[in-house]
Design a protein around this motif. Sequence first.
Motif, PDB file in Angstrom:
ATOM      1  N   GLN A 117       0.689  -1.341  -0.668  1.00 51.36           N
ATOM      2  CA  GLN A 117      -0.188   0.055   0.070  1.00 51.36           C
ATOM      3  C   GLN A 117       0.820   0.971  -0.260  1.00 51.36           C
ATOM      4  OE1 GLN A 117      -2.659  -0.996   4.062  1.00 51.36           O
ATOM      5  NE2 GLN A 117      -3.340  -2.276   3.051  1.00 51.36           N
ATOM      6  N   VAL A 118       1.930   1.738   0.710  1.00 53.71           N
ATOM      7  CA  VAL A 118       2.814   2.362   0.936  1.00 53.71           C
ATOM      8  C   VAL A 118       3.042   2.304  -0.494  1.00 53.71           C
ATOM      9  CG1 VAL A 118       5.277   3.483   1.216  1.00 53.71           C
ATOM     10  CG2 VAL A 118       3.532   2.429   3.264  1.00 53.71           C
ATOM     11  N   GLY A 119       3.275   0.953  -1.228  1.00 48.49           N
ATOM     12  CA  GLY A 119       5.041   1.874  -2.711  1.00 48.49           C
ATOM     13  C   GLY A 119       3.043   2.035  -4.151  1.00 48.49           C
ATOM     14  N   ALA A 120       1.750   1.906  -3.665  1.00 46.16           N
ATOM     15  CA  ALA A 120       1.071   2.433  -4.472  1.00 46.16           C
ATOM     16  C   ALA A 120       0.839   4.320  -4.262  1.00 46.16           C
ATOM     17  CB  ALA A 120      -0.237   1.646  -4.442  1.00 46.16           C
ATOM     18  N   ALA A 121       0.602   4.040  -2.548  1.00 52.94           N
ATOM     19  CA  ALA A 121       0.400   5.897  -2.528  1.00 52.94           C
ATOM     20  C   ALA A 121       1.733   6.407  -3.141  1.00 52.94           C
ATOM     21  CB  ALA A 121       0.540   5.955  -0.853  1.00 52.94           C
ATOM     22  N   SER A 122       3.181   6.124  -2.377  1.00 50.23           N
ATOM     23  CA  SER A 122       4.269   6.483  -3.096  1.00 50.23           C
ATOM     24  C   SER A 122       4.275   7.178  -4.758  1.00 50.23           C
ATOM     25  CB  SER A 122       5.981   5.941  -2.827  1.00 50.23           C
ATOM     26  OG  SER A 122       5.559   5.371  -2.008  1.00 50.23           O
ATOM     27  N   ILE A 123       3.373   5.507  -5.604  1.00 49.75           N
ATOM     28  CA  ILE A 123       3.404   5.942  -6.385  1.00 49.75           C
ATOM     29  C   ILE A 123       3.396   7.214  -7.478  1.00 49.75           C
ATOM     30  CG2 ILE A 123       2.539   5.502  -9.270  1.00 49.75           C
ATOM     31  CD1 ILE A 123       3.590   2.582  -8.223  1.00 49.75           C
ATOM     32  N   LEU A 124       1.913   7.904  -6.190  1.00 53.12           N
ATOM     33  CA  LEU A 124       0.695   9.016  -6.589  1.00 53.12           C
ATOM     34  C   LEU A 124       1.603  10.467  -6.547  1.00 53.12           C
ATOM     35  CD1 LEU A 124      -2.128   7.739  -5.727  1.00 53.12           C
ATOM     36  CD2 LEU A 124      -1.257   8.134  -7.732  1.00 53.12           C
ATOM     37  N   ALA A 125       2.599   9.899  -5.135  1.00 47.08           N
ATOM     38  CA  ALA A 125       3.184  11.416  -4.748  1.00 47.08           C
ATOM     39  C   ALA A 125       3.990  11.357  -6.175  1.00 47.08           C
ATOM     40  CB  ALA A 125       3.881  10.327  -3.019  1.00 47.08           C
ATOM     41  N   ALA A 126       5.303  10.343  -6.940  1.00 47.39           N
ATOM     42  CA  ALA A 126       6.448  10.716  -6.973  1.00 47.39           C
ATOM     43  C   ALA A 126       5.629  10.956  -8.147  1.00 47.39           C
ATOM     44  CB  ALA A 126       6.517   9.272  -7.792  1.00 47.39           C
ATOM     45  N   LEU A 127       3.851  10.923  -8.944  1.00 45.49           N
ATOM     46  CA  LEU A 127       4.032  11.636  -9.848  1.00 45.49           C
ATOM     47  C   LEU A 127       3.489  13.392  -9.533  1.00 45.49           C
ATOM     48  CD1 LEU A 127       1.897  11.964 -12.860  1.00 45.49           C
ATOM     49  CD2 LEU A 127       0.293  11.313 -11.465  1.00 45.49           C
ATOM     50  N   VAL A 128       3.308  13.282  -7.801  1.00 47.58           N
ATOM     51  CA  VAL A 128       3.188  15.038  -7.624  1.00 47.58           C
ATOM     52  C   VAL A 128       4.452  15.811  -7.708  1.00 47.58           C
ATOM     53  CG1 VAL A 128       2.479  16.319  -6.102  1.00 47.58           C
ATOM     54  CG2 VAL A 128       1.376  14.685  -6.275  1.00 47.58           C
ATOM     55  N   VAL A 129       5.644  15.339  -7.157  1.00 47.76           N
ATOM     56  CA  VAL A 129       6.898  15.477  -7.608  1.00 47.76           C
ATOM     57  C   VAL A 129       7.634  15.576  -8.954  1.00 47.76           C
ATOM     58  CG1 VAL A 129       9.503  15.333  -7.137  1.00 47.76           C
ATOM     59  CG2 VAL A 129       7.660  14.824  -5.787  1.00 47.76           C
ATOM     60  N   GLY A 130       6.954  15.267  -9.932  1.00 48.71           N
ATOM     61  CA  GLY A 130       6.989  15.212 -11.453  1.00 48.71           C
ATOM     62  C   GLY A 130       6.635  16.148 -12.063  1.00 48.71           C
TER      63      GLY A 130
ATOM     64  N   ARG B 213       6.345  21.551 -13.902  1.00 48.84           N
ATOM     65  CA  ARG B 213       5.971  23.269 -14.398  1.00 48.84           C
ATOM     66  C   ARG B 213       6.583  24.401 -13.899  1.00 48.84           C
ATOM     67  NH1 ARG B 213       0.416  23.556 -14.705  1.00 48.84           N
ATOM     68  NH2 ARG B 213       0.912  25.723 -15.032  1.00 48.84           N
ATOM     69  N   GLY B 214       8.041  23.762 -13.179  1.00 48.61           N
ATOM     70  CA  GLY B 214       9.184  24.483 -12.737  1.00 48.61           C
ATOM     71  C   GLY B 214       8.163  24.828 -11.357  1.00 48.61           C
ATOM     72  N   LEU B 215       7.942  24.334 -10.380  1.00 49.13           N
ATOM     73  CA  LEU B 215       7.190  24.807  -9.675  1.00 49.13           C
ATOM     74  C   LEU B 215       8.592  24.857  -8.000  1.00 49.13           C
ATOM     75  CD1 LEU B 215       3.675  22.854  -9.083  1.00 49.13           C
ATOM     76  CD2 LEU B 215       4.619  25.241 -10.377  1.00 49.13           C
ATOM     77  N   ALA B 216       9.760  24.187  -8.609  1.00 49.01           N
ATOM     78  CA  ALA B 216      10.653  23.572  -7.600  1.00 49.01           C
ATOM     79  C   ALA B 216       9.866  23.582  -6.009  1.00 49.01           C
ATOM     80  CB  ALA B 216      11.413  24.983  -7.630  1.00 49.01           C
ATOM     81  N   LEU B 217       9.588  22.719  -6.502  1.00 44.46           N
ATOM     82  CA  LEU B 217       8.682  21.925  -4.921  1.00 44.46           C
ATOM     83  C   LEU B 217       9.026  20.798  -5.069  1.00 44.46           C
ATOM     84  CD1 LEU B 217       5.035  23.499  -4.606  1.00 44.46           C
ATOM     85  CD2 LEU B 217       6.988  24.219  -3.230  1.00 44.46           C
ATOM     86  N   GLU B 218      10.103  20.360  -5.574  1.00 43.05           N
ATOM     87  CA  GLU B 218      10.149  18.529  -5.296  1.00 43.05           C
ATOM     88  C   GLU B 218      11.303  18.479  -4.759  1.00 43.05           C
ATOM     89  OE1 GLU B 218      12.686  20.397  -9.387  1.00 43.05           O
ATOM     90  OE2 GLU B 218      10.620  20.434  -8.536  1.00 43.05           O
ATOM     91  N   ARG B 219      11.918  18.552  -4.276  1.00 50.16           N
ATOM     92  CA  ARG B 219      12.965  18.919  -2.810  1.00 50.16           C
ATOM     93  C   ARG B 219      12.701  18.787  -1.417  1.00 50.16           C
ATOM     94  NH1 ARG B 219      16.550  21.403   1.010  1.00 50.16           N
ATOM     95  NH2 ARG B 219      17.802  19.549   1.368  1.00 50.16           N
ATOM     96  N   GLU B 220      11.645  20.019  -2.081  1.00 51.38           N
ATOM     97  CA  GLU B 220      11.030  19.996  -0.469  1.00 51.38           C
ATOM     98  C   GLU B 220       9.806  19.410  -0.435  1.00 51.38           C
ATOM     99  OE1 GLU B 220       7.959  23.160   2.430  1.00 51.38           O
ATOM    100  OE2 GLU B 220       9.468  23.792   0.472  1.00 51.38           O
ATOM    101  N   LEU B 221       9.095  18.108  -1.527  1.00 44.63           N
ATOM    102  CA  LEU B 221       7.969  17.286  -1.297  1.00 44.63           C
ATOM    103  C   LEU B 221       8.740  15.578  -1.257  1.00 44.63           C
ATOM    104  CD1 LEU B 221       5.981  18.289  -4.018  1.00 44.63           C
ATOM    105  CD2 LEU B 221       5.105  18.530  -2.030  1.00 44.63           C
ATOM    106  N   GLY B 222       9.497  15.404  -1.978  1.00 41.45           N
ATOM    107  CA  GLY B 222      10.387  14.180  -1.734  1.00 41.45           C
ATOM    108  C   GLY B 222      10.980  14.310  -0.241  1.00 41.45           C
TER     109      GLY B 222
ATOM    110  N   ALA C  43      10.052  16.218   2.588  1.00 35.71           N
ATOM    111  CA  ALA C  43       8.393  15.403   3.225  1.00 35.71           C
ATOM    112  C   ALA C  43       8.383  14.268   3.591  1.00 35.71           C
ATOM    113  CB  ALA C  43       7.670  16.649   2.815  1.00 35.71           C
ATOM    114  N   LEU C  44       7.697  13.820   2.075  1.00 35.19           N
ATOM    115  CA  LEU C  44       7.713  12.629   2.213  1.00 35.19           C
ATOM    116  C   LEU C  44       8.810  11.300   2.675  1.00 35.19           C
ATOM    117  CD1 LEU C  44       6.315  12.417  -1.252  1.00 35.19           C
ATOM    118  CD2 LEU C  44       4.691  11.928   0.618  1.00 35.19           C
ATOM    119  N   VAL C  45       9.399  11.955   2.491  1.00 39.30           N
ATOM    120  CA  VAL C  45      10.644  10.796   3.289  1.00 39.30           C
ATOM    121  C   VAL C  45      10.578  10.646   4.880  1.00 39.30           C
ATOM    122  CG1 VAL C  45      12.954   9.874   3.446  1.00 39.30           C
ATOM    123  CG2 VAL C  45      11.895  10.619   1.119  1.00 39.30           C
ATOM    124  N   ARG C  46      10.763  11.793   4.637  1.00 35.63           N
ATOM    125  CA  ARG C  46      10.757  11.927   6.409  1.00 35.63           C
ATOM    126  C   ARG C  46       8.884  11.428   7.051  1.00 35.63           C
ATOM    127  NH1 ARG C  46      11.786  18.707   8.069  1.00 35.63           N
ATOM    128  NH2 ARG C  46      11.201  17.088  10.396  1.00 35.63           N
ATOM    129  N   GLY C  47       8.103  11.796   6.824  1.00 33.74           N
ATOM    130  CA  GLY C  47       6.874  11.449   6.754  1.00 33.74           C
ATOM    131  C   GLY C  47       6.853  10.736   7.132  1.00 33.74           C
TER     132      GLY C  47
END
Length: 274
Positions: free
Chosen positions: A25-38, A43-52, A54-58
Amino acid sequence: MIDLTPLSDLLDQFRDPVLLTGLVQVGAASILAALVVGLSRFRGLALERELGVALVRGLVQIVAMGMIVGLLLTVDFVWSGVILLFMMGGATWISKNRGEGLPGVVRVSFFAIVSGSGIVIVTMTFAGAIEATVRNLVPVGSMIIANAMQINSLALDRFKSEIESNRAEIEAGLALGAPPAAVISHHVETGVQASLIPVIDSLKSLGWVWIPGIMAGMILAGENPIYAALYQFVIMAMIFGAGGLTSMTSSLLIGKYVFTDAEQLREISHAGGE
């Protein structure tokens, strides 16, 4: 002789076959989260590092907390206060980043979070809404502290923006002889109002747009649905109360720290918060 039973019980949890299901289940949720990071990168939002991060820390933090909770079930009730205070310290450290550069932001955030969430936790424990056991006090208390942290972060962030955007107006008011409390009051109010918007919207949509996790979990566990609904409202009211007390305390105190003894507006540094 050292009692190794708690450690043995913890190891048994890792041998539980249900963990394999959880990892899938974590793997499936991580795929969706990785989609947001991608998409963020595309889109050049420069949020991928913070998002990544945050996900790992979480994931690491919540698994660690699961292990800790497993051990907590065997400790004395008095330790729950120590654990909650430690959580408040962690909440302060995270929250103060949103007000980086504001003078006294660490001590203000710590006092606001401890007082705001602490008053609610103690009051509702005596009222019986939170059972005086480690099993109940730590998870429910952590929810209250986490939301107080988020609301404090929003209040600090908005207040800081208000000061930076309206410095000329504030200094003009001071030059005309207005007391600091008067020239800053509107900006304090704006910060508090902005910080409470998410929890107010959650209260408005409660039971209409969404059914929160605690209520859903209680119903799935066979609890009376009406009691589950009432208890969920109690939880939301506690979150609102703790958040409101925290943001008001934080904004009022930080509003005093931004002025010198000569009633001049301090420069907001971007190098640190103390």
